[in-house]
Design an enzyme around this catalytic site. Structure first.
Site, PDB file in Angstrom:
ATOM      1  N   GLU A  56     -45.058  52.717 125.541  1.00 24.52           N
ATOM      2  CA  GLU A  56     -46.078  52.272 126.491  1.00 24.52           C
ATOM      3  C   GLU A  56     -45.801  52.823 127.891  1.00 24.52           C
ATOM      4  O   GLU A  56     -46.721  53.182 128.641  1.00 24.52           O
ATOM      5  CB  GLU A  56     -46.121  50.735 126.554  1.00 24.52           C
ATOM      6  CG  GLU A  56     -46.502  50.050 125.244  1.00 24.52           C
ATOM      7  CD  GLU A  56     -45.287  49.714 124.385  1.00 24.52           C
ATOM      8  OE1 GLU A  56     -44.302  50.481 124.418  1.00 24.52           O
ATOM      9  OE2 GLU A  56     -45.331  48.697 123.679  1.00 24.52           O
ATOM     10  N   ALA A 166     -30.490  66.624  86.164  1.00 26.75           N
ATOM     11  CA  ALA A 166     -29.533  67.738  86.140  1.00 26.75           C
ATOM     12  C   ALA A 166     -29.240  68.091  84.693  1.00 26.75           C
ATOM     13  O   ALA A 166     -29.365  67.258  83.793  1.00 26.75           O
ATOM     14  CB  ALA A 166     -28.232  67.361  86.861  1.00 26.75           C
ATOM     15  N   THR A 205     -21.770  63.503  93.051  1.00 26.28           N
ATOM     16  CA  THR A 205     -22.650  64.507  93.641  1.00 26.28           C
ATOM     17  C   THR A 205     -21.873  65.440  94.568  1.00 26.28           C
ATOM     18  O   THR A 205     -22.094  66.653  94.581  1.00 26.28           O
ATOM     19  CB  THR A 205     -23.799  63.809  94.402  1.00 26.28           C
ATOM     20  OG1 THR A 205     -24.551  63.026  93.479  1.00 26.28           O
ATOM     21  CG2 THR A 205     -24.706  64.813  95.076  1.00 26.28           C
ATOM     22  N   ASP A 209     -21.968  69.248  93.394  1.00 29.66           N
ATOM     23  CA  ASP A 209     -22.854  70.129  94.159  1.00 29.66           C
ATOM     24  C   ASP A 209     -22.248  70.581  95.483  1.00 29.66           C
ATOM     25  O   ASP A 209     -22.721  71.559  96.066  1.00 29.66           O
ATOM     26  CB  ASP A 209     -24.180  69.408  94.466  1.00 29.66           C
ATOM     27  CG  ASP A 209     -24.925  69.013  93.203  1.00 29.66           C
ATOM     28  OD1 ASP A 209     -24.626  69.582  92.143  1.00 29.66           O
ATOM     29  OD2 ASP A 209     -25.810  68.139  93.281  1.00 29.66           O
ATOM     30  N   GLY A 292     -25.685  60.350  93.088  1.00 25.76           N
ATOM     31  CA  GLY A 292     -26.266  60.569  91.788  1.00 25.76           C
ATOM     32  C   GLY A 292     -26.633  59.281  91.074  1.00 25.76           C
ATOM     33  O   GLY A 292     -26.650  58.208  91.672  1.00 25.76           O
ATOM     34  N   LEU A 295     -24.377  55.952  91.416  1.00 27.52           N
ATOM     35  CA  LEU A 295     -24.563  55.196  92.655  1.00 27.52           C
ATOM     36  C   LEU A 295     -25.942  54.547  92.682  1.00 27.52           C
ATOM     37  O   LEU A 295     -26.091  53.371  93.034  1.00 27.52           O
ATOM     38  CB  LEU A 295     -24.384  56.137  93.859  1.00 27.52           C
ATOM     39  CG  LEU A 295     -24.658  55.528  95.235  1.00 27.52           C
ATOM     40  CD1 LEU A 295     -23.726  54.346  95.498  1.00 27.52           C
ATOM     41  CD2 LEU A 295     -24.507  56.586  96.328  1.00 27.52           C
TER      42      LEU A 295
END
Lengths: 366, 366
Positions: A56, A166, A205, A209, A292, A295
């Site tokens: 504002e 996957a 993960t 990865d 992944g 979890l």
């Protein structure tokens, strides 16, 4: 008499202003404001960072004397209390604004309707609820923090049409790499990362990865805070994600001196609810869960997943990892999503839905 | 001059006529014909059962002398050979039809363009390819039988948004019952059953669900032929599906006297391709594969699944059965679907796609 743009259009402009602050304002909400006089926009503003002026204030500054008699469109109820900045409700009154259109009330117990009331008492016409669904979505993280003390958790996954996130490795044991979805879907994920406070992944993960969890390739993007759930601190400190600012969630007695030496902040918690509460204390309002399955299943089972964004690629894999692996329950007890949306993204399809209502004034979504 | 309905609209009417024969004409194709004179439909016909007259004959009968100078819209090239009925191309010529619009050429080596040629040579204007994609879909079973000698196989499954077609039982071992999708999706499945020649299931599905595989509740529906794949004949002959007309596919040396006594027809085959060829010999043109994952995975791995129809329910289950469990392969080798469609069905979503092209003139879809 001139035709003026309808309220809905002006509120959409305010929502677009607010969107600029997504992922940047926690623990505050992203808020947008547009001031309109005789159908003309005379001021615009957005809250872009905690501690900086509210939306504002920016809009009133731009409008100057043209705020007199104008209509203000704000995505969140103007505050009525002195925080790090003076009350916005008072500023709107002082500027001579004639009408205020509000998308959603502020669940903060210091405001919760009092901002709207103060405007009304000063003789300003107040309209409530215009554009509220979209405003609630933008403010989900803030509302979750204020009413539940923990982040709004969104589980995002990309799967094949046979439900695989996957592939298995050639021995059929672990995971193997490989993009599931196309460029459009990946670009959308980058946009989500840019708008979220933090990204959560599990140990698996990180090991499989070694992701960066950044908004690489996105112009004007900023990286969300990575959060790695790893009870026993077994992920290597050499992982790409283990950098200053990253949060490592472990069990209370886990010692991770090498991670701490790398600048990683350690959150120790016995349970997942406790871990999320501690992330809330670190001002994580929105948490994008990128996997992944282990979890995600644990968080879902604990009732801590609020929203789902599933990217579905029209292809069949065969054997592979599922987006969820637990709990075991009969089909009639599957958790239904509500507010479901479908959207084609290039060759793929985005399906979204909510498991919990976005809190309006209390934690139950009321 | 009067505005006449465009060709596309008239071909759509012919396609709707043809749809009446879906699942009822094998080994013949479902075909529709509409005769139009001065913008007015003067004759309609459909091929409704092998051995009965072709669509063109019914349409010509209805039109009578008004066929003179008319345009015929046919979903399949008129035949040029003497089968159980005389050539339709000759009948159209004799009736004085001025123009013939054909959706798709007939892959039958006795026709394959010769029907269209005969019309041309008689001075009739011929237009090819109008509405061909939809016509190919209607004729997939016929085209598969003619060009490949086996049925067009469509794998249909209903899964949760986390990719589960069934829950596990409380011990986490077998399957447990429970509908995945809502009423609209189930109604669509009944419609598909009504339009398919046969439905295939594996032994596990019979044991777990004891399904009837009928079109129950569908007005005017007729039941497709159930096909149970059970190499060693272990399904109980008391299963609901084991009734006269049902096909049991076993290994060559499997003895199933009790099933045969129940009127079940036994097809013995060493391999899945051989089994499908034998089903083709039984005039099964379209085979709707309704599960389970083991049979579907085996057929997919053998390259025998042509089409996929996935019903996705917006809910999360957790542990459960996947629509496909094999083979193990890396993500880049996942089988891409083409001609993908999305359609909301009540709360659920239907995603369809093709793994193979529908044969046009030969088995490769050319």
């Amino acid at each position: 008499m001139t035709e003026h743009p309808p309220d809905a259009e002006m509120m959409n402009r305010a929502l677009r202003e607010a969107a600029r602050g997504l992922g940047r304002t926690s623990p505050n909400p992203p808020v947008g404001c547009v001031l309109v006089r005789n159908g003309e926009v005379v001021g615009r503003g957005a809250h872009l960072r905690a501690g900086e002026p509210h939306a504002e204030v920016f809009a009133l500054r731009e409008a100057g004397v043209r705020a007199w008699g104008a209509t203000a469109y704000v995505t969140l109820e103007p505050c009525s209390h002195f925080g790090r900045t003076p009350p916005c409700a008072d500023a709107l009154v002082a500027a001579g604004v004639a009408r205020v259109v509000i998308a959603a009330l502020d669940p903060d117990p210091r405001v919760r309707g009092q901002g709207a009331q103060r405007l009304s008492q000063a003789g300003i016409a107040v309209t409530l609820g215009m554009g509220e669904p979209e405003a609630l979505r933008q403010q989900a993280g803030f509302r979750s923090l204020v009413t539940r003390g923990r982040p709004w958790v969104t589980y995002k996954y990309a799967m094949t049409l046979d439900g695989k996130v996957a592939a298995l490795d050639p021995d059929g044991r672990g995971e193997a790499n490989g993009a599931v979805t196309g460029a459009e879907a990946r670009a959308r994920v980058m946009a989500w990362r840019n708008e979220t406070d933090a990204i959560a992944v599990g140990r698996g993960t990180v090991q499989t990865d070694d992701p960066r969890l950044t908004t690489r390739g996105l112009e004007g993007g900023r990286d969300p805070r990575p959060v790695v759930f790893d009870r026993h601190g077994r992920t290597t400190p050499a992982a790409r994600v283990m950098r200053p600012g990253t949060v490592l969630v472990t069990a209370p007695d886990t010692r991770v001196p090498r991670h701490e030496a790398a600048g990683v902040e350690v959150v120790r918690a016995d349970t997942l609810p406790e871990a999320l509460t501690k992330l809330g204390q670190l001002k994580v309002g929105t948490l994008l869960l990128e996997g992944g399955p282990t979890l995600a299943s644990a968080l879902l089972e604990a009732g801590l997943v609020d929203e789902v964004r599933a990217l579905v690629a029209p292809k069949l894999l065969g054997a592979g990892l599922s987006p969820l692996t637990a709990p075991v329950r009969p089909m009639p007890l599957a958790q239904a999503l509500h507010d479901v949306t479908f959207e084609p993204l290039g060759p793929d399809l985005l399906i979204t839905g909510l498991l919990h209502k976005i809190p309006r004034l209390d934690a139950r979504g009321a």
